[in-house]
Design a protein around this motif. Structure first.
Motif, PDB file in Angstrom:
ATOM      1  N   TRP A 105       0.820  -1.219   0.000  1.00  0.00           N
ATOM      2  CA  TRP A 105       0.000   0.000   0.000  1.00  0.00           C
ATOM      3  C   TRP A 105       0.852   1.267   0.000  1.00  0.00           C
ATOM      4  O   TRP A 105       0.395   2.342  -0.420  1.00  0.00           O
ATOM      5  CB  TRP A 105      -0.950   0.009   1.198  1.00  0.00           C
ATOM      6  CG  TRP A 105      -0.288   0.258   2.522  1.00  0.00           C
ATOM      7  CD1 TRP A 105       0.287  -0.668   3.335  1.00  0.00           C
ATOM      8  CD2 TRP A 105      -0.127   1.521   3.189  1.00  0.00           C
ATOM      9  NE1 TRP A 105       0.793  -0.071   4.476  1.00  0.00           N
ATOM     10  CE2 TRP A 105       0.554   1.265   4.401  1.00  0.00           C
ATOM     11  CE3 TRP A 105      -0.501   2.825   2.875  1.00  0.00           C
ATOM     12  CZ2 TRP A 105       0.866   2.279   5.300  1.00  0.00           C
ATOM     13  CZ3 TRP A 105      -0.182   3.847   3.773  1.00  0.00           C
ATOM     14  CH2 TRP A 105       0.496   3.551   4.974  1.00  0.00           C
ATOM     15  N   LEU A 106       2.125   1.145   0.423  1.00  0.00           N
ATOM     16  CA  LEU A 106       3.003   2.303   0.442  1.00  0.00           C
ATOM     17  C   LEU A 106       3.359   2.783  -0.966  1.00  0.00           C
ATOM     18  O   LEU A 106       3.891   3.887  -1.141  1.00  0.00           O
ATOM     19  CB  LEU A 106       4.292   1.988   1.212  1.00  0.00           C
ATOM     20  CG  LEU A 106       4.101   1.733   2.720  1.00  0.00           C
ATOM     21  CD1 LEU A 106       5.389   1.227   3.348  1.00  0.00           C
ATOM     22  CD2 LEU A 106       3.623   3.001   3.423  1.00  0.00           C
ATOM     23  N   GLN A 108       1.157   3.626  -3.019  1.00  0.00           N
ATOM     24  CA  GLN A 108       0.084   4.531  -3.429  1.00  0.00           C
ATOM     25  C   GLN A 108       0.591   5.932  -3.739  1.00  0.00           C
ATOM     26  O   GLN A 108       0.148   6.566  -4.694  1.00  0.00           O
ATOM     27  CB  GLN A 108      -0.998   4.584  -2.349  1.00  0.00           C
ATOM     28  CG  GLN A 108      -1.800   3.308  -2.212  1.00  0.00           C
ATOM     29  CD  GLN A 108      -2.909   3.437  -1.182  1.00  0.00           C
ATOM     30  OE1 GLN A 108      -3.085   4.491  -0.570  1.00  0.00           O
ATOM     31  NE2 GLN A 108      -3.656   2.372  -0.985  1.00  0.00           N
ATOM     32  N   PHE A 109       1.520   6.441  -2.928  1.00  0.00           N
ATOM     33  CA  PHE A 109       2.041   7.794  -3.150  1.00  0.00           C
ATOM     34  C   PHE A 109       2.638   7.937  -4.549  1.00  0.00           C
ATOM     35  O   PHE A 109       2.523   8.992  -5.188  1.00  0.00           O
ATOM     36  CB  PHE A 109       3.111   8.138  -2.105  1.00  0.00           C
ATOM     37  CG  PHE A 109       3.834   9.423  -2.389  1.00  0.00           C
ATOM     38  CD1 PHE A 109       3.280  10.643  -2.039  1.00  0.00           C
ATOM     39  CD2 PHE A 109       5.072   9.419  -3.032  1.00  0.00           C
ATOM     40  CE1 PHE A 109       3.939  11.832  -2.319  1.00  0.00           C
ATOM     41  CE2 PHE A 109       5.739  10.600  -3.310  1.00  0.00           C
ATOM     42  CZ  PHE A 109       5.172  11.809  -2.949  1.00  0.00           C
ATOM     43  N   ASN A 114      -2.445   9.104  -8.070  1.00  0.00           N
ATOM     44  CA  ASN A 114      -2.358   9.963  -6.900  1.00  0.00           C
ATOM     45  C   ASN A 114      -2.185  11.424  -7.304  1.00  0.00           C
ATOM     46  O   ASN A 114      -1.099  11.853  -7.701  1.00  0.00           O
ATOM     47  CB  ASN A 114      -1.191   9.520  -6.008  1.00  0.00           C
ATOM     48  CG  ASN A 114      -1.072  10.369  -4.748  1.00  0.00           C
ATOM     49  OD1 ASN A 114      -2.029  11.035  -4.344  1.00  0.00           O
ATOM     50  ND2 ASN A 114       0.091  10.347  -4.133  1.00  0.00           N
ATOM     51  N   ARG A 117       0.604  13.739  -5.325  1.00  0.00           N
ATOM     52  CA  ARG A 117       2.038  13.416  -5.302  1.00  0.00           C
ATOM     53  C   ARG A 117       2.889  14.655  -5.518  1.00  0.00           C
ATOM     54  O   ARG A 117       2.601  15.493  -6.371  1.00  0.00           O
ATOM     55  CB  ARG A 117       2.353  12.360  -6.360  1.00  0.00           C
ATOM     56  CG  ARG A 117       3.796  11.881  -6.316  1.00  0.00           C
ATOM     57  CD  ARG A 117       3.921  10.497  -6.903  1.00  0.00           C
ATOM     58  NE  ARG A 117       3.695  10.480  -8.336  1.00  0.00           N
ATOM     59  CZ  ARG A 117       4.644  10.681  -9.249  1.00  0.00           C
ATOM     60  NH1 ARG A 117       5.875  10.928  -8.856  1.00  0.00           N
ATOM     61  NH2 ARG A 117       4.363  10.617 -10.528  1.00  0.00           N
ATOM     62  N   LEU A 161       8.104   6.406   4.589  1.00  0.00           N
ATOM     63  CA  LEU A 161       7.086   6.204   3.554  1.00  0.00           C
ATOM     64  C   LEU A 161       5.670   6.293   4.117  1.00  0.00           C
ATOM     65  O   LEU A 161       4.761   6.785   3.444  1.00  0.00           O
ATOM     66  CB  LEU A 161       7.306   4.847   2.884  1.00  0.00           C
ATOM     67  CG  LEU A 161       8.583   4.754   2.032  1.00  0.00           C
ATOM     68  CD1 LEU A 161       8.853   3.315   1.627  1.00  0.00           C
ATOM     69  CD2 LEU A 161       8.478   5.648   0.802  1.00  0.00           C
ATOM     70  N   ASN A 165       2.934   8.935   2.751  1.00  0.00           N
ATOM     71  CA  ASN A 165       1.633   8.469   2.260  1.00  0.00           C
ATOM     72  C   ASN A 165       0.482   9.083   3.047  1.00  0.00           C
ATOM     73  O   ASN A 165      -0.561   9.411   2.468  1.00  0.00           O
ATOM     74  CB  ASN A 165       1.565   6.943   2.329  1.00  0.00           C
ATOM     75  CG  ASN A 165       2.071   6.273   1.063  1.00  0.00           C
ATOM     76  OD1 ASN A 165       1.335   6.051   0.119  1.00  0.00           O
ATOM     77  ND2 ASN A 165       3.372   5.967   1.058  1.00  0.00           N
ATOM     78  N   ARG A 166       0.642   9.241   4.343  1.00  0.00           N
ATOM     79  CA  ARG A 166      -0.420   9.863   5.144  1.00  0.00           C
ATOM     80  C   ARG A 166      -0.674  11.301   4.707  1.00  0.00           C
ATOM     81  O   ARG A 166      -1.813  11.770   4.703  1.00  0.00           O
ATOM     82  CB  ARG A 166      -0.027   9.839   6.624  1.00  0.00           C
ATOM     83  CG  ARG A 166      -0.187   8.487   7.300  1.00  0.00           C
ATOM     84  CD  ARG A 166       0.285   8.570   8.744  1.00  0.00           C
ATOM     85  NE  ARG A 166      -0.008   7.347   9.482  1.00  0.00           N
ATOM     86  CZ  ARG A 166       0.365   7.130  10.745  1.00  0.00           C
ATOM     87  NH1 ARG A 166       1.039   8.076  11.401  1.00  0.00           N
ATOM     88  NH2 ARG A 166       0.062   5.996  11.346  1.00  0.00           N
ATOM     89  N   THR A 169      -1.557  11.506  -0.281  1.00  0.00           N
ATOM     90  CA  THR A 169      -2.181  10.539  -1.177  1.00  0.00           C
ATOM     91  C   THR A 169      -3.667  10.839  -1.292  1.00  0.00           C
ATOM     92  O   THR A 169      -4.332  11.137  -0.299  1.00  0.00           O
ATOM     93  CB  THR A 169      -1.956   9.081  -0.715  1.00  0.00           C
ATOM     94  OG1 THR A 169      -2.541   8.186  -1.661  1.00  0.00           O
ATOM     95  CG2 THR A 169      -2.567   8.830   0.649  1.00  0.00           C
TER      96      THR A 169
END
Length: 288
Positions: A105-106, A108-109, A114, A117, A161, A165-166, A169
């Motif tokens: 899932w990391l 995703q960024f 996204n 980004r 990461l 991502n928090r 994203t």
């Protein structure tokens, strides 16, 4: 130039490269637009200038964070006269994340979907100070190399990461990256096969067969997970291997071309211009 460089093996075929670099003003050698297959995150420790990424200029100063996804052309420029930019850099292949169900899932960024980004996190952003602290902890682990430092470096990278991502994203939490759930093992085998046979003739048929996948679906999943097409990946890996041989051996350019899987000197030079913007001679042993 790189002041120090450590390649940390996490498991077979999966490494994290951590290095400290310094780029001086007025030094054109080593400053060139290039791109690579790996993801790279950098911390500016000293100096100021600008990073050109995908043609866009990003001014940088101490404690700014710079992020390059796979295959993003970039280079440093506009370094203040008489100064130098010092950076800590961490580089890893996307496979380190997507091959692990808990870490995938990391990615995703870094996905094109996204919309949030970024290539730069300014030092004025509160998360930059936390990422900077984690970078310095990684440096300490790499410098001391105490028992288990490899796991500590991986853990600290994952922390970085997660923070990124928090913050940046736009992809829903339940978003599933196509191809991860049921093809990651096959793609991992294919990447190992490519890396171990980079000097040999490689075709889509041969590579897809190594992954036991349909050619069209394989190509689609490969680009989705790695952020780069199969043939661009192979070309960059061949150029990277050639650069290492140019820097460390006295082999002729045509011998190096053959050792790196290029079937002609014309393709060899064309690939170098495409990946680095330079001719092979730029990287030869006598010029470094």
């Amino acid at each position: 130039m790189r002041l120090s460089e450590d390649e940390i093996e996490i498991s077979y075929g999966k490494t994290i490269l951590f290095y400290q670099s310094i780029t001086e003003s007025g030094k054109r050698r080593g400053i060139y637009e290039h791109h690579h297959t790996a993801i790279e995150i950098s911390l500016c420790c000293k100096g100021s200038g600008a990073y050109i990424i995908n043609g866009k200029e990003h001014p940088i100063s101490p404690y700014d964070i710079i992020i390059h996804a796979s295959d993003e052309p970039h280079y440093l420029t506009k370094i203040i006269e008489g100064e130098a930019i010092e950076m800590l850099n961490i580089r890893f292949e996307p496979m380190l994340l997507w091959s692990d169900k808990e870490l995938s899932w990391l990615m995703q960024f870094f996905m094109k979907e996204n919309r949030c980004r970024k290539n730069k996190i300014s030092s004025s952003n509160p998360i930059a100070s936390e990422i900077s602290r984690l970078f310095l902890e990684i440096k300490k682990e790499v410098d001391t190399k105490d028992v288990g430092y490899e796991l500590m470096v991986k853990t600290l990278l994952i922390n970085i990461l997660v923070i990124i991502n928090r913050a940046y994203t736009s992809i829903p939490e339940n978003y599933q990256i196509e191809g991860v759930s049921h093809t990651s093992k096959q793609l991992e085998k294919a990447l190992m096969f490519i890396n171990e046979n980079i000097e040999n003739k490689l075709t889509l048929d041969i590579i897809a067969q190594s992954a036991a996948m349909n050619k069209t679906y394989f190509s689609s999943c490969f680009k989705k997970l790695n952020g780069i097409s199969l043939w661009d990946y192979i070309t960059i890996k061949r150029v990277e291997k050639a650069i290492e041989l140019l820097k460390t051996t006295n082999l002729t350019k045509i011998d190096i071309a053959m050792k790196c899987g290029f079937n002609s000197s014309a393709n060899f030079y064309k690939a170098f211009r495409r990946v680095t913007g330079k001719n092979p001679s730029f990287f030869s042993r006598g010029n470094n």
